[in-house]
Scaffold this active site. Sequence first.
Site, PDB file in Angstrom:
ATOM      1  N   TRP A  98       0.894  -1.157   0.000  1.00  0.00           N
ATOM      2  CA  TRP A  98       0.000   0.000   0.000  1.00  0.00           C
ATOM      3  C   TRP A  98       0.933   1.207   0.000  1.00  0.00           C
ATOM      4  CZ3 TRP A  98      -1.600   4.050   3.379  1.00  0.00           C
ATOM      5  CH2 TRP A  98      -2.818   4.656   3.020  1.00  0.00           C
ATOM      6  N   HIS A 142     -28.802  25.545  10.326  1.00  0.00           N
ATOM      7  CA  HIS A 142     -27.636  26.428  10.457  1.00  0.00           C
ATOM      8  C   HIS A 142     -26.704  26.308   9.265  1.00  0.00           C
ATOM      9  CE1 HIS A 142     -28.807  27.559  14.480  1.00  0.00           C
ATOM     10  NE2 HIS A 142     -29.021  26.277  14.740  1.00  0.00           N
TER      11      HIS A 142
END
Length: 610
Positions: free
Chosen positions: A75, A506
């Site tokens: 990886w 919000h």
Amino acid sequence: MCGIVGAVAQRDVADILLEGLKRLEYRGYDSAGMAVVDNQSNLQRVRRLGKVAELDDALSLQPLAGGTGIAHTRWATHGEPSERNAHPHVSSDDLAIVHNGIIENHETLRDELTAKGYEFLSETDTEVMAHLIHHELTKNKDLLSAVLAAVNQLEGAYGTVVMDRRDPSKLVAARSGSPLVVGLGIGENFLASDQLALLPVTRRFQFLEEGDVCELRRNRIDIYDRTGKKVTRKIIESDLDHDAGDKGQYRHYMLKEIHEQPDSVRNTLEGRLGDKQVLIDSFGEKAEEIFSKVRNVQIIACGTSYHAGMVARYWFEEIAGIQCNVEIASEFRYRKSFVPANSLLVTISQSGETADTLAALRLAKESGYMASLTLCNVPGSSLVRESDLAFMTRAGAEIGVASTKAFTTQLVSLLMLVAAIGRHNGMANEQEADIVKSLRLLPSVIESSLSLSKPIEAMAEAFSDKHHSLFLGRGSQYPIAMEGALKLKEISYIHAEAYAAGELKHGPLALIDNNMPVVVVAPNNELLEKLKSNMEEVRARGGLLYVFADSDARLMQGDNVEVITLNRVADVIAPIVYTIPLQLLSYYVAIIKGTDVDQPRNLAKSVTVE
Ligand code: GLU
């Protein structure tokens, strides 16, 4: 941070190594490779960009024969994913090396080794180790001493296995910050980054500890600590299923693991519940004494485990009356934090090797915490060894990169912890008895949530052409909405965000239109009426609602509102139960999108790098 397998045997080892790599595929990787020493004492190596299946194809055209070999799934951290950067790396056609982790001082070492005449053929930090060990071999008497001398010059993390074609009777391995386990055979021995890789050949293991260096021969295993002193490591008989790596009747590991949750939760609870109490000793011998003094809990975790910690915060403060903070490990480790008196540090990690969480634990040891406890799925892992108390989640091997059963077993473990600590902080006996009762019911409740697969699969269709989505929850269901959003983005690559439903007005309300599906987790608790108002806010703006609710929540299916109902369960276990349909939803969306469900792009299973 991906996969390592190594073997010294009389027979050819290529098939064993390849099978090992296949069993480690679940960790996520970008390339794979193998090297063996052949009968003429030459190094033979095959590497491929992409999947182990491609390495397998290449090996059928160019078979590798030999009894000593190493293999790796990479990886990439240093250098792009490519065949050239894939492991094993070689130095001067003599040494081959595989490595998990990151060498931080690779640039300095690269300059020094280049000046000494070494030629670099990759961009990896790993190749630096290959040349460094090769160089040390010119000054040291054998490979073991050369590896010891080399690792003492390394900064960073490594699990590594080295092979020298001039003496194929042995492999030398070293670990610091990246796990390695020795597998004991009869007349043959093995190494791997995870015992799962070796289950077809052995069940007897020795876990290397931080700083250990190991010389592995067919009939002999010698382990030394970082100073070169000989040490012994306990031999452990693994109780993992030989088949733990098989998909069985399921199309993907993730689906199998979702369906294993009734069993994994049952295993987590087994032997740990009394009639009306959580058995405190399941947290360790010193647990009773430590828990009686706890006045504050700091939870540290990453990703899915962090969401489990977020749920626990609601439980700790509401049920146990104990202050609880939760923080992402990578943030916690780099800031100065205030530690109130009698604080317990709780780390949560599936693998027990998560680099940031481990670093946070090590840091916290010097910061005045009263004690540390880890909730972890892997016995013998670094977090388990380095914590004062450890509690195994017993989820069994989790192969899918996107965590499912590890998460729900973490929640179960946390709820038991809350009860065990709450008892010492004035929580009523009846309340603990209620928790125990709900926990016992949990496997069968999860079973019935799993039966919702069909309607959820149908619901998933609506997401297939969408690029964004919102997940809403309130109270302890807010972290469940976060976990649902994380699952969807991990495996379907649809952008998903979670909000505490009260936050909608919000800001995020501005995003609502019919291209933005909104998933709502709405059990019938005291926040339901408020949540209903939030849903109306979405509906009034043409948004599409996909709601998971209790049968008695009185939510009407209608225009732009799709409701899937779950059985009513006690509030305390509702976060665990509502996780299941969200896991199924992301799974079925990913199936429709045709993504790689078990190994989503760019992700790795256990994140042992920073
Ligand atoms: N840092 C090494 C590389 O980039 C090892 C990566 C890994 O752990 O797989 O090649």
